[in-house]
Design a protein around this motif. Structure first.
Motif, short mmCIF file in Angstrom:
data_model
loop_
_atom_site.label_atom_id
_atom_site.label_comp_id
_atom_site.label_asym_id
_atom_site.label_seq_id
_atom_site.Cartn_x
_atom_site.Cartn_y
_atom_site.Cartn_z
N UNK A 8 0.86 -1.18 0.00
CA UNK A 8 0.00 0.00 0.00
C UNK A 8 0.90 1.23 0.00
N UNK A 9 0.74 2.06 -1.01
CA UNK A 9 1.49 3.32 -1.11
C UNK A 9 0.52 4.43 -0.80
N UNK A 10 0.84 5.26 0.18
CA UNK A 10 -0.02 6.38 0.56
C UNK A 10 0.35 7.58 -0.31
N UNK A 31 -8.39 -1.37 -10.59
CA UNK A 31 -9.53 -0.60 -10.10
C UNK A 31 -9.06 0.79 -9.71
N UNK A 32 -10.00 1.74 -9.79
CA UNK A 32 -9.66 3.12 -9.46
C UNK A 32 -10.85 3.76 -8.76
N UNK A 38 -5.84 0.15 -7.45
CA UNK A 38 -4.88 -0.94 -7.56
C UNK A 38 -4.33 -1.02 -8.96
N UNK A 39 -3.02 -1.26 -9.05
CA UNK A 39 -2.39 -1.56 -10.33
C UNK A 39 -1.76 -2.93 -10.22
N UNK A 47 -1.25 -1.16 -4.26
CA UNK A 47 -2.49 -0.49 -3.87
C UNK A 47 -2.16 0.95 -3.50
N UNK A 48 -2.96 1.88 -3.98
CA UNK A 48 -2.76 3.30 -3.71
C UNK A 48 -3.90 3.78 -2.82
N UNK A 49 -3.54 4.48 -1.74
CA UNK A 49 -4.52 4.93 -0.75
C UNK A 49 -4.19 6.37 -0.38
#
Length: 107
Positions: A8-10, A31-32, A38-39, A47-49
């Motif tokens: 998870x990258x913030x 998904x976006x 998510x890539x 995962x991007x948060x």
């Protein structure tokens, strides 16, 4: 057995982060949303948060998938910051590693 399932990258700017990782590395976007994207980075999902005070932009959190998260929890070998609970149709938990970092778990 456990496997590294995601990182998870913030991020400060979701759209910019999704574009960067998908365009720079060619990772397909799974998904976006404004709150979670998510890539597909191969065997591990990126995962991007959105960043927060607790998780500033640029920081990361590891996410492991366990065959039996409940049994791992019941062993009591580590400190859990969030015990296992169903969320979004998946059993999720968070623990604290040996350096004090929070680690996400799914099972």
């Amino acid at each position: 057995m456990a496997r590294l399932a995601y990182v998870i990258k913030f991020v400060a700017d979701m759209d910019r982060a999704v574009a960067f990782y998908s365009e720079t590395f060619g990772f397909p976007v799974r998904m976006r949303t404004p709150f979670w994207s998510e890539v597909d980075a191969g065997e591990t999902t990126l995962a991007l948060h959105p960043a927060s005070d607790a998780n500033p932009a640029g920081s990361c959190q590891l996410g492991f998938n366990l065959d039996d998260l409940r049994a791992f929890y019941e062993k009591g070998a580590v400190t859990f910051s969030v015990p296992p609970r169903e969320q979004h149709g998946t059993l999720l938990a968070r623990m604290i590693d040996c350096e004090g970092a929070e680690v996400s778990l799914s099972g």
